[in-house]
Design a protein around this motif. Structure first.
Motif, PDB file in Angstrom:
ATOM      1  N   ALA A  11     115.293  18.626 162.477  1.00  0.00           N
ATOM      2  CA  ALA A  11     115.816  17.509 163.267  1.00  0.00           C
ATOM      3  C   ALA A  11     117.030  17.977 164.068  1.00  0.00           C
ATOM      4  CB  ALA A  11     116.186  16.330 162.379  1.00  0.00           C
ATOM      5  N   LYS A  12     117.128  17.519 165.309  1.00  0.00           N
ATOM      6  CA  LYS A  12     118.211  17.929 166.190  1.00  0.00           C
ATOM      7  C   LYS A  12     119.569  17.631 165.560  1.00  0.00           C
ATOM      8  CE  LYS A  12     119.878  17.482 170.882  1.00  0.00           C
ATOM      9  NZ  LYS A  12     119.628  16.895 172.204  1.00  0.00           N
ATOM     10  N   GLY A  13     120.396  18.668 165.473  1.00  0.00           N
ATOM     11  CA  GLY A  13     121.755  18.530 164.958  1.00  0.00           C
ATOM     12  C   GLY A  13     121.877  18.495 163.449  1.00  0.00           C
ATOM     13  N   CYS A  14     120.774  18.465 162.730  1.00  0.00           N
ATOM     14  CA  CYS A  14     120.830  18.405 161.265  1.00  0.00           C
ATOM     15  C   CYS A  14     120.949  19.816 160.698  1.00  0.00           C
ATOM     16  CB  CYS A  14     119.592  17.710 160.707  1.00  0.00           C
ATOM     17  SG  CYS A  14     119.666  17.475 158.912  1.00  0.00           S
ATOM     18  N   ARG A  15     121.824  19.986 159.767  1.00  0.00           N
ATOM     19  CA  ARG A  15     122.019  21.291 159.117  1.00  0.00           C
ATOM     20  C   ARG A  15     121.702  21.224 157.620  1.00  0.00           C
ATOM     21  NH1 ARG A  15     121.380  22.639 163.531  1.00  0.00           N
ATOM     22  NH2 ARG A  15     122.967  23.214 165.028  1.00  0.00           N
ATOM     23  N   ALA A  16     121.060  20.137 157.200  1.00  0.00           N
ATOM     24  CA  ALA A  16     120.737  19.966 155.780  1.00  0.00           C
ATOM     25  C   ALA A  16     119.633  20.946 155.368  1.00  0.00           C
ATOM     26  CB  ALA A  16     120.276  18.529 155.520  1.00  0.00           C
ATOM     27  N   ALA A  17     119.619  21.252 154.101  1.00  0.00           N
ATOM     28  CA  ALA A  17     118.603  22.153 153.559  1.00  0.00           C
ATOM     29  C   ALA A  17     117.217  21.540 153.690  1.00  0.00           C
ATOM     30  CB  ALA A  17     118.901  22.442 152.094  1.00  0.00           C
ATOM     31  N   ASP A  42     115.294  15.414 153.239  1.00  0.00           N
ATOM     32  CA  ASP A  42     114.811  14.120 152.749  1.00  0.00           C
ATOM     33  C   ASP A  42     115.074  12.996 153.758  1.00  0.00           C
ATOM     34  OD1 ASP A  42     113.733  15.025 150.320  1.00  0.00           O
ATOM     35  OD2 ASP A  42     115.664  14.849 149.300  1.00  0.00           O
ATOM     36  N   ASP A  43     116.212  13.047 154.445  1.00  0.00           N
ATOM     37  CA  ASP A  43     116.571  11.987 155.392  1.00  0.00           C
ATOM     38  C   ASP A  43     115.710  11.974 156.650  1.00  0.00           C
ATOM     39  OD1 ASP A  43     118.595  11.119 153.716  1.00  0.00           O
ATOM     40  OD2 ASP A  43     120.174  12.199 154.787  1.00  0.00           O
ATOM     41  N   HIS A  44     115.158  13.121 157.056  1.00  0.00           N
ATOM     42  CA  HIS A  44     114.410  13.198 158.309  1.00  0.00           C
ATOM     43  C   HIS A  44     112.896  13.374 158.141  1.00  0.00           C
ATOM     44  CE1 HIS A  44     118.504  14.185 159.927  1.00  0.00           C
ATOM     45  NE2 HIS A  44     118.109  13.200 160.714  1.00  0.00           N
TER      46      HIS A  44
END
Length: 73
Positions: A11-17, A42-44
């Motif tokens: 997802a654009k801008g997301c840096r989550a694992a 999990d969020d995206h």
């Protein structure tokens, strides 16, 4: 020196694992058995999946365990 990065959400801008891999293909560009991979946290997972599903591109969603298990594209 090259730093190895942990797999991150697509997802654009997301840096989550990455926790999920969304396998997809565009039938106008790819053979039916070809799969591209987006990684999702999990969020995206739902929003990325909905984007692909709206275009009839989404083929499968599976848990992402490690880079060794992912198909790279």
């Amino acid at each position: 020196m090259v730093e190895e990065l942990s797999p991150q959400c697509s997802a654009k801008g997301c840096r989550a694992a990455a926790a999920w891999q969304l396998l997809w293909n565009n039938p106008k560009l790819h053979a039916p058995d070809h799969r591209k991979t987006w990684l999702a946290c999990d969020d995206h997972r739902v929003s990325l999946g909905a984007f692909l599903e709206a275009r009839s591109f989404l083929k499968e969603v599976t848990p992402f365990v490690s880079s060794d298990d992912a198909s790279v594209s």
